[in-house]
Scaffold this active site. Structure first.
Site, short mmCIF file in Angstrom:
data_model
loop_
_atom_site.label_atom_id
_atom_site.label_comp_id
_atom_site.label_asym_id
_atom_site.label_seq_id
_atom_site.Cartn_x
_atom_site.Cartn_y
_atom_site.Cartn_z
N LEU A 285 1.05 -1.31 -0.05
CA LEU A 285 0.04 0.01 -0.08
C LEU A 285 1.00 1.23 0.05
O LEU A 285 2.00 1.01 0.63
CB LEU A 285 -1.03 0.01 1.15
CG LEU A 285 -1.92 -0.95 1.28
CD1 LEU A 285 -2.57 -0.97 2.61
CD2 LEU A 285 -2.81 -1.04 0.22
N ASP A 286 0.38 2.17 -0.70
CA ASP A 286 1.17 3.62 -0.63
C ASP A 286 1.39 3.82 0.68
O ASP A 286 0.59 3.56 1.48
CB ASP A 286 0.34 4.54 -1.19
CG ASP A 286 0.35 4.40 -2.70
OD1 ASP A 286 1.31 3.79 -3.34
OD2 ASP A 286 -0.51 4.94 -3.59
N GLN A 287 2.46 4.63 1.02
CA GLN A 287 2.67 5.09 2.43
C GLN A 287 1.61 5.84 3.06
O GLN A 287 1.05 5.70 4.19
CB GLN A 287 3.92 6.00 2.56
CG GLN A 287 4.29 6.51 3.90
CD GLN A 287 5.39 7.77 3.94
OE1 GLN A 287 5.64 8.10 2.84
NE2 GLN A 287 5.94 7.94 5.08
#
Length: 214
Positions: free
Chosen positions: A59-61
């Site tokens: 998942l993106d940060q």
């Protein structure tokens, strides 16, 4: 944010770990000493017998929500194949910075990395890779639209670009630092709320759900 070296663990057995990642925490290590704290490093600290590279998806940060990680090499191989073959069910909840009039539909856009502005992705119908997302409007909240996303592909920043681009929904996700008006980590209103897959060893169907924290 979750304290260092801890995670919200929803499930653990000898083969897998399922966690609820907070917004602002990296999924895997980044470049430099300051970017080593991540889901992978915390899982390895919590479960020392875990393989060195347990991540099978990311998942993106700034995105919060569900991640499954492998504790063994065989589990990693089996889970990775499920993701590659698009056998994993994923559902996201997002809050968009504007009012979407339509009730739902399918978004299909081609996009690629902008090498002059990494990690920004740009629309490119000629050289871009196709991204497909089914979406549904859940409601309007103070001039913002709550939506459900079910991605059919897993391109980088797919949901963020499908939200913000004029050929998509036309409104960025609230708190988006790349495609909207977000200014710091942890503001993005995008949550991976449902994850479905088969256990890599028992083959039992597994489903995990967490409510959006916004």
């Amino acid at each position: 944010m979750t304290d260092a070296l801890t995670l919200d663990v929803l499930h653990v057995d000898k083969y897998i770990v399922v966690v609820n990642k907070p917004s602002g925490l990296l999924s895997v290590p980044g470049k430099g000493e300051a970017n080593q704290d991540c889901v992978v490093s915390r899982v390895r600290a919590m479960f020392p017998n875990c393989i060195e590279q347990p991540s099978v998806h990311r998942l993106d940060q700034d995105t919060s929500g569900l991640l499954v990680l492998a504790r063994t090499t065989d589990a990693h191989r089996t889970l990775s194949k499920q993701f590659m073959d698009r056998l994993v069910g994923k559902r996201y909840i997002a809050l968009l910075d504007g009012v979407v009039e339509e009730s739902g539909g399918m978004i299909e856009l081609q996009f690629r990395l902008d090498p002059d502005n990494r990690p920004h992705q740009i629309y490119d119908p000629v050289n871009g890779k196709n991204g497909i997302t089914r979406w549904r409007k859940l409601g309007i909240e103070n001039g913002r639209t709550r939506v459900e996303f079910k991605p059919h592909t897993g391109r980088t920043h797919q949901l963020r670009l499908h939200s913000s681009h004029e050929k998509g929904l036309g409104f960025p996700i609230v708190g988006d630092r790349l495609y909207g008006t977000g200014t710091k980590p942890g503001q993005l209103k995008l949550h991976a709320s449902t994850l479905r897959f088969r256990h890599p060893v028992t083959k039992k169907p597994m489903e995990f759900m967490t409510p959006a924290p916004f």
